[in-house]
Design a protein around this motif. Sequence first.
Motif, PDB file in Angstrom:
ATOM      1  N   GLY A 168     -28.173  32.315   8.537  1.00 63.88           N
ATOM      2  CA  GLY A 168     -29.320  33.103   8.145  1.00 63.88           C
ATOM      3  C   GLY A 168     -29.814  32.837   6.734  1.00 63.88           C
ATOM      4  N   VAL A 169     -29.098  31.972   6.002  1.00 66.60           N
ATOM      5  CA  VAL A 169     -29.491  31.613   4.634  1.00 66.60           C
ATOM      6  C   VAL A 169     -29.786  30.125   4.619  1.00 66.60           C
ATOM      7  CG1 VAL A 169     -28.798  31.532   2.204  1.00 66.60           C
ATOM      8  CG2 VAL A 169     -28.022  33.422   3.662  1.00 66.60           C
ATOM      9  N   GLU A 170     -30.926  29.757   4.075  1.00 65.84           N
ATOM     10  CA  GLU A 170     -31.337  28.357   4.043  1.00 65.84           C
ATOM     11  C   GLU A 170     -31.836  28.016   2.644  1.00 65.84           C
ATOM     12  OE1 GLU A 170     -34.482  25.373   6.350  1.00 65.84           O
ATOM     13  OE2 GLU A 170     -34.413  27.489   6.883  1.00 65.84           O
ATOM     14  N   ALA A 171     -31.535  26.804   2.190  1.00 67.20           N
ATOM     15  CA  ALA A 171     -32.042  26.298   0.917  1.00 67.20           C
ATOM     16  C   ALA A 171     -32.870  25.056   1.207  1.00 67.20           C
ATOM     17  CB  ALA A 171     -30.899  25.958  -0.030  1.00 67.20           C
ATOM     18  N   VAL A 172     -34.091  25.036   0.665  1.00 74.02           N
ATOM     19  CA  VAL A 172     -35.003  23.919   0.913  1.00 74.02           C
ATOM     20  C   VAL A 172     -35.634  23.461  -0.389  1.00 74.02           C
ATOM     21  CG1 VAL A 172     -35.547  24.586   3.291  1.00 74.02           C
ATOM     22  CG2 VAL A 172     -36.949  25.462   1.425  1.00 74.02           C
ATOM     23  N   ALA A 173     -35.908  22.156  -0.452  1.00 68.79           N
ATOM     24  CA  ALA A 173     -36.618  21.581  -1.593  1.00 68.79           C
ATOM     25  C   ALA A 173     -38.103  21.593  -1.278  1.00 68.79           C
ATOM     26  CB  ALA A 173     -36.132  20.162  -1.846  1.00 68.79           C
ATOM     27  N   CYS A 174     -38.880  22.116  -2.203  1.00 63.27           N
ATOM     28  CA  CYS A 174     -40.317  22.284  -1.979  1.00 63.27           C
ATOM     29  C   CYS A 174     -41.139  21.205  -2.671  1.00 63.27           C
ATOM     30  CB  CYS A 174     -40.722  23.664  -2.482  1.00 63.27           C
ATOM     31  SG  CYS A 174     -42.473  23.997  -2.556  1.00 63.27           S
ATOM     32  N   GLY A 175     -40.591  20.547  -3.665  1.00 65.30           N
ATOM     33  CA  GLY A 175     -41.420  19.692  -4.491  1.00 65.30           C
ATOM     34  C   GLY A 175     -42.131  20.565  -5.500  1.00 65.30           C
ATOM     35  N   THR A 176     -43.305  20.159  -5.945  1.00 69.14           N
ATOM     36  CA  THR A 176     -44.026  20.993  -6.899  1.00 69.14           C
ATOM     37  C   THR A 176     -44.478  22.267  -6.205  1.00 69.14           C
ATOM     38  OG1 THR A 176     -46.052  19.769  -6.453  1.00 69.14           O
ATOM     39  CG2 THR A 176     -44.761  19.070  -8.349  1.00 69.14           C
ATOM     40  N   ALA A 177     -44.443  23.363  -6.914  1.00 69.02           N
ATOM     41  CA  ALA A 177     -44.645  24.692  -6.315  1.00 69.02           C
ATOM     42  C   ALA A 177     -46.039  24.838  -5.727  1.00 69.02           C
ATOM     43  CB  ALA A 177     -44.365  25.781  -7.343  1.00 69.02           C
ATOM     44  N   GLY A 178     -46.946  25.424  -6.414  1.00 68.54           N
ATOM     45  CA  GLY A 178     -48.294  25.605  -5.905  1.00 68.54           C
ATOM     46  C   GLY A 178     -48.326  26.368  -4.602  1.00 68.54           C
ATOM     47  N   LEU A 179     -49.387  26.170  -3.846  1.00 75.18           N
ATOM     48  CA  LEU A 179     -49.561  26.889  -2.591  1.00 75.18           C
ATOM     49  C   LEU A 179     -48.550  26.484  -1.531  1.00 75.18           C
ATOM     50  CD1 LEU A 179     -53.460  26.927  -2.388  1.00 75.18           C
ATOM     51  CD2 LEU A 179     -51.946  28.822  -2.993  1.00 75.18           C
ATOM     52  N   GLY A 180     -47.893  25.327  -1.704  1.00 73.71           N
ATOM     53  CA  GLY A 180     -46.902  24.866  -0.731  1.00 73.71           C
ATOM     54  C   GLY A 180     -45.728  25.814  -0.561  1.00 73.71           C
ATOM     55  N   ILE A 181     -45.463  26.650  -1.551  1.00 69.72           N
ATOM     56  CA  ILE A 181     -44.329  27.574  -1.416  1.00 69.72           C
ATOM     57  C   ILE A 181     -44.550  28.569  -0.286  1.00 69.72           C
ATOM     58  CG2 ILE A 181     -43.556  27.379  -3.807  1.00 69.72           C
ATOM     59  CD1 ILE A 181     -44.869  30.073  -4.369  1.00 69.72           C
ATOM     60  N   LEU A 182     -45.799  28.850   0.041  1.00 70.70           N
ATOM     61  CA  LEU A 182     -46.084  29.827   1.092  1.00 70.70           C
ATOM     62  C   LEU A 182     -45.546  29.370   2.440  1.00 70.70           C
ATOM     63  CD1 LEU A 182     -49.733  30.793   0.113  1.00 70.70           C
ATOM     64  CD2 LEU A 182     -47.592  31.953  -0.505  1.00 70.70           C
ATOM     65  N   ASP A 183     -45.619  28.089   2.702  1.00 64.37           N
ATOM     66  CA  ASP A 183     -45.107  27.541   3.957  1.00 64.37           C
ATOM     67  C   ASP A 183     -43.607  27.795   4.088  1.00 64.37           C
ATOM     68  OD1 ASP A 183     -45.859  26.354   6.318  1.00 64.37           O
ATOM     69  OD2 ASP A 183     -45.526  24.317   5.605  1.00 64.37           O
ATOM     70  N   PHE A 184     -42.895  27.713   2.981  1.00 61.76           N
ATOM     71  CA  PHE A 184     -41.442  27.891   3.007  1.00 61.76           C
ATOM     72  C   PHE A 184     -41.047  29.362   3.071  1.00 61.76           C
ATOM     73  CE2 PHE A 184     -42.123  23.751   1.094  1.00 61.76           C
ATOM     74  CZ  PHE A 184     -41.256  22.978   1.840  1.00 61.76           C
ATOM     75  N   LEU A 185     -41.863  30.246   2.529  1.00 59.40           N
ATOM     76  CA  LEU A 185     -41.555  31.672   2.517  1.00 59.40           C
ATOM     77  C   LEU A 185     -41.967  32.380   3.803  1.00 59.40           C
ATOM     78  CD1 LEU A 185     -42.718  32.526  -1.111  1.00 59.40           C
ATOM     79  CD2 LEU A 185     -40.371  32.261  -0.300  1.00 59.40           C
ATOM     80  N   TYR A 186     -42.725  31.706   4.645  1.00 60.01           N
ATOM     81  CA  TYR A 186     -43.293  32.279   5.858  1.00 60.01           C
ATOM     82  C   TYR A 186     -42.240  32.992   6.700  1.00 60.01           C
ATOM     83  CZ  TYR A 186     -46.108  32.440  10.127  1.00 60.01           C
ATOM     84  OH  TYR A 186     -46.812  32.847  11.233  1.00 60.01           O
ATOM     85  N   GLU A 187     -42.433  34.289   6.921  1.00 64.19           N
ATOM     86  CA  GLU A 187     -41.622  35.145   7.788  1.00 64.19           C
ATOM     87  C   GLU A 187     -40.182  35.365   7.327  1.00 64.19           C
ATOM     88  OE1 GLU A 187     -42.006  33.790  11.840  1.00 64.19           O
ATOM     89  OE2 GLU A 187     -43.858  34.918  12.075  1.00 64.19           O
ATOM     90  N   ALA A 188     -39.811  34.929   6.142  1.00 62.92           N
ATOM     91  CA  ALA A 188     -38.465  35.223   5.645  1.00 62.92           C
ATOM     92  C   ALA A 188     -38.400  36.688   5.221  1.00 62.92           C
ATOM     93  CB  ALA A 188     -38.124  34.323   4.467  1.00 62.92           C
ATOM     94  N   GLU A 189     -37.235  37.314   5.393  1.00 59.07           N
ATOM     95  CA  GLU A 189     -37.060  38.692   4.929  1.00 59.07           C
ATOM     96  C   GLU A 189     -37.004  38.746   3.408  1.00 59.07           C
ATOM     97  OE1 GLU A 189     -33.741  40.894   6.574  1.00 59.07           O
ATOM     98  OE2 GLU A 189     -34.017  39.850   8.475  1.00 59.07           O
ATOM     99  N   ARG A 190     -36.352  37.749   2.840  1.00 63.44           N
ATOM    100  CA  ARG A 190     -36.144  37.723   1.400  1.00 63.44           C
ATOM    101  C   ARG A 190     -36.289  36.294   0.926  1.00 63.44           C
ATOM    102  NH1 ARG A 190     -31.526  38.484  -2.310  1.00 63.44           N
ATOM    103  NH2 ARG A 190     -32.521  39.284  -4.179  1.00 63.44           N
ATOM    104  N   GLY A 191     -36.815  36.116  -0.268  1.00 62.97           N
ATOM    105  CA  GLY A 191     -36.993  34.779  -0.812  1.00 62.97           C
ATOM    106  C   GLY A 191     -36.478  34.687  -2.237  1.00 62.97           C
TER     107      GLY A 191
END
Length: 163
Positions: free
Chosen positions: A38-61
């Motif tokens: 239930g815990v995942e770590a991902v590399a996003c690259g540069t932040a910006g709007l791309g972080i939204l894709d990774f946070l999608y539907e997570a309970e906690r970020g």
Amino acid sequence: MRAKARLIIVGCGHPYGGDDAAGLEVVRRLQEEGLPPGVEAVACGTAGLGILDFLYEAERGILVDAMVADLPPGSVLRLTEADLPEGARRLSAHDVTVREALAWGRRVGVPMPQELVIIGIVAKELGLWRETLSPEVAAGVEQALALIRQEIERFLQKTGQVP
């Protein structure tokens, strides 16, 4: 967008940006250690709007990134979304601030975590096209990892999972 882990740790940065790679190094180390279900770590690259894709539907970020602040290099800060400076040009070395990206995601209805923590590691050298962290920021990565492990344990306890 795809459904994510219940707790997502997003490391931001550029691999050739000197200390800007701090968030990526944190994620690499967490992935090597292994994470609970239930815990995942991902590399996003540069932040910006791309972080939204990774946070999608997570309970906690948890977002982890290098940051610019009037503090000694390698200092580690734990911030909430409310702590992010309003109107600041940048929290990190990226074009869109974290606060702006999160606000935009909420405005357009992206299913975002109820709780979001930002772990910032104060950079010494950004944008130098280096593949290594400064010694100060490398030490900060260790502190950030300890802080994130505490956040994971707190999340698991809160959800009734055994750490």
